[in-house]
Write a protein that holds these residues in place. Structure first.
Motif, mmCIF file in Angstrom:
data_model
loop_
_atom_site.group_PDB
_atom_site.id
_atom_site.type_symbol
_atom_site.label_atom_id
_atom_site.label_comp_id
_atom_site.label_asym_id
_atom_site.label_seq_id
_atom_site.Cartn_x
_atom_site.Cartn_y
_atom_site.Cartn_z
ATOM 1 N N PRO A 55 -17.037 -18.984 -6.677
ATOM 2 C CA PRO A 55 -16.667 -17.773 -7.576
ATOM 3 C C PRO A 55 -15.608 -18.198 -8.618
ATOM 4 C CG PRO A 55 -16.402 -17.291 -5.278
ATOM 5 C CD PRO A 55 -16.944 -18.850 -5.456
ATOM 6 N N ARG A 56 -14.593 -19.184 -8.647
ATOM 7 C CA ARG A 56 -13.860 -19.321 -9.634
ATOM 8 C C ARG A 56 -14.406 -19.876 -10.756
ATOM 9 N NH1 ARG A 56 -12.241 -23.732 -5.879
ATOM 10 N NH2 ARG A 56 -12.722 -25.772 -6.851
ATOM 11 N N GLU A 57 -15.682 -20.567 -10.612
ATOM 12 C CA GLU A 57 -16.544 -21.114 -11.847
ATOM 13 C C GLU A 57 -17.041 -19.773 -12.469
ATOM 14 O OE1 GLU A 57 -18.695 -24.290 -9.950
ATOM 15 O OE2 GLU A 57 -17.040 -25.622 -10.084
ATOM 16 N N TYR A 58 -17.593 -18.955 -11.650
ATOM 17 C CA TYR A 58 -18.416 -17.790 -12.394
ATOM 18 C C TYR A 58 -17.291 -17.005 -13.037
ATOM 19 C CZ TYR A 58 -22.596 -18.397 -9.758
ATOM 20 O OH TYR A 58 -23.771 -18.861 -9.026
ATOM 21 N N ILE A 59 -15.947 -17.103 -12.332
ATOM 22 C CA ILE A 59 -14.815 -16.240 -13.128
ATOM 23 C C ILE A 59 -14.588 -17.014 -14.366
ATOM 24 C CG2 ILE A 59 -12.605 -15.390 -13.119
ATOM 25 C CD1 ILE A 59 -13.160 -15.055 -9.789
ATOM 26 N N LEU A 60 -14.302 -18.220 -14.360
ATOM 27 C CA LEU A 60 -13.942 -18.959 -15.351
ATOM 28 C C LEU A 60 -15.053 -18.764 -16.682
ATOM 29 C CD1 LEU A 60 -11.707 -20.554 -16.917
ATOM 30 C CD2 LEU A 60 -12.751 -22.519 -15.833
ATOM 31 N N LYS A 61 -16.306 -18.970 -16.285
ATOM 32 C CA LYS A 61 -17.465 -18.891 -17.346
ATOM 33 C C LYS A 61 -17.359 -17.538 -17.738
ATOM 34 C CE LYS A 61 -21.914 -20.317 -18.334
ATOM 35 N NZ LYS A 61 -23.117 -21.265 -17.895
ATOM 36 N N GLY A 62 -17.034 -16.324 -16.851
ATOM 37 C CA GLY A 62 -16.947 -15.031 -17.397
ATOM 38 C C GLY A 62 -15.946 -14.887 -18.545
ATOM 39 N N VAL A 63 -14.815 -15.240 -18.007
ATOM 40 C CA VAL A 63 -13.632 -15.334 -19.001
ATOM 41 C C VAL A 63 -13.925 -16.058 -20.368
ATOM 42 C CG1 VAL A 63 -11.209 -16.223 -19.204
ATOM 43 C CG2 VAL A 63 -11.933 -15.055 -17.106
ATOM 44 N N VAL A 64 -14.692 -17.088 -20.250
ATOM 45 C CA VAL A 64 -14.912 -17.686 -21.882
ATOM 46 C C VAL A 64 -15.981 -16.711 -22.581
ATOM 47 C CG1 VAL A 64 -16.114 -19.739 -22.694
ATOM 48 C CG2 VAL A 64 -14.404 -19.936 -20.757
ATOM 49 N N TYR A 65 -16.754 -16.195 -21.766
ATOM 50 C CA TYR A 65 -17.857 -15.304 -22.579
ATOM 51 C C TYR A 65 -17.125 -14.155 -23.034
ATOM 52 C CZ TYR A 65 -22.311 -17.911 -21.622
ATOM 53 O OH TYR A 65 -23.223 -19.089 -21.647
ATOM 54 N N ALA A 66 -16.241 -13.547 -22.385
ATOM 55 C CA ALA A 66 -15.429 -12.360 -22.873
ATOM 56 C C ALA A 66 -14.666 -12.812 -23.899
ATOM 57 C CB ALA A 66 -14.591 -11.738 -21.560
ATOM 58 N N MET B 116 -22.840 -10.765 -20.965
ATOM 59 C CA MET B 116 -22.995 -12.211 -20.043
ATOM 60 C C MET B 116 -21.650 -12.159 -19.065
ATOM 61 S SD MET B 116 -24.994 -14.137 -19.106
ATOM 62 C CE MET B 116 -25.187 -15.993 -18.379
ATOM 63 N N ALA B 117 -20.506 -11.630 -19.749
ATOM 64 C CA ALA B 117 -19.301 -11.901 -19.055
ATOM 65 C C ALA B 117 -19.415 -10.769 -17.820
ATOM 66 C CB ALA B 117 -18.062 -11.545 -19.962
ATOM 67 N N GLN B 118 -19.679 -9.665 -18.138
ATOM 68 C CA GLN B 118 -20.012 -8.643 -17.134
ATOM 69 C C GLN B 118 -20.873 -8.910 -16.114
ATOM 70 O OE1 GLN B 118 -21.686 -4.903 -18.771
ATOM 71 N NE2 GLN B 118 -20.736 -3.573 -17.065
ATOM 72 N N GLN B 119 -21.917 -9.475 -16.375
ATOM 73 C CA GLN B 119 -22.941 -9.887 -15.276
ATOM 74 C C GLN B 119 -22.234 -10.931 -14.511
ATOM 75 O OE1 GLN B 119 -26.265 -11.429 -17.276
ATOM 76 N NE2 GLN B 119 -27.186 -9.451 -17.805
ATOM 77 N N LEU B 120 -21.509 -12.017 -14.901
ATOM 78 C CA LEU B 120 -20.992 -12.879 -14.218
ATOM 79 C C LEU B 120 -19.818 -12.383 -12.982
ATOM 80 C CD1 LEU B 120 -20.699 -15.788 -16.783
ATOM 81 C CD2 LEU B 120 -21.826 -15.758 -14.551
ATOM 82 N N PHE B 121 -18.750 -11.344 -13.884
ATOM 83 C CA PHE B 121 -17.692 -10.751 -12.938
ATOM 84 C C PHE B 121 -18.348 -9.892 -12.037
ATOM 85 C CE2 PHE B 121 -15.046 -10.913 -16.925
ATOM 86 C CZ PHE B 121 -14.592 -12.250 -16.664
ATOM 87 N N GLN B 122 -19.689 -9.127 -12.205
ATOM 88 C CA GLN B 122 -20.342 -8.408 -11.169
ATOM 89 C C GLN B 122 -20.869 -9.020 -9.989
ATOM 90 O OE1 GLN B 122 -22.955 -5.726 -13.416
ATOM 91 N NE2 GLN B 122 -21.547 -4.306 -13.885
ATOM 92 N N LEU B 123 -21.398 -10.284 -10.379
ATOM 93 C CA LEU B 123 -21.991 -11.071 -9.427
ATOM 94 C C LEU B 123 -20.804 -11.665 -8.269
ATOM 95 C CD1 LEU B 123 -24.681 -12.796 -8.718
ATOM 96 C CD2 LEU B 123 -23.657 -14.699 -10.066
ATOM 97 N N VAL B 124 -19.672 -11.948 -8.868
ATOM 98 C CA VAL B 124 -18.563 -12.261 -8.076
ATOM 99 C C VAL B 124 -17.850 -11.188 -7.447
ATOM 100 C CG1 VAL B 124 -16.341 -13.226 -7.893
ATOM 101 C CG2 VAL B 124 -17.772 -14.043 -9.347
ATOM 102 N N GLY B 125 -17.987 -9.933 -8.072
ATOM 103 C CA GLY B 125 -17.209 -8.801 -7.378
ATOM 104 C C GLY B 125 -18.330 -8.182 -6.398
#
Length: 89
Positions: free
Chosen positions: A38-49, A63-72
């Motif tokens: 999860p922390r890698e998904y979050i970090l990648k989401g932050v970069v995309y955001a 893309m950031a939204q998709q990564l965040f939703q995947l974790v959440g």
């Protein structure tokens, strides 16, 4: 190179670039990152955001939204603070 040897070194370097507002450099590293936890998904989401905000483009934000939703939405993360933060994003 240390980034290729120690996996956390890459994550730390991405965070370093983001803190210095060097979004393009962070994206270059994060683009090759294949998240597994999860922390890698979050970090990648932050970069995309950050990239989406900096460039004004909608695609990185999606893309950031998709990564965040995947974790959440994951069962193991939905009741954690990072998981709830991802769902609120």
């Amino acid at each position: 190179q240390l980034v290729e040897t120690i996996p956390e070194a890459k994550l730390n370097l991405i965070i370093y670039y983001l803190r210095r507002d060097e979004v393009q450099e962070a994206w270059t590293l994060a683009n090759d990152l294949e998240p597994t936890v999860p922390r890698e998904y979050i970090l990648k989401g932050v970069v995309y955001a950050a990239l989406g905000q900096q460039s004004g483009s909608v695609e990185p934000l999606k893309m950031a939204q998709q990564l965040f939703q995947l974790v959440g939405a994951s069962a193991s993360e939905s009741d954690t603070i990072p998981g709830r933060q991802c769902m609120a994003s």
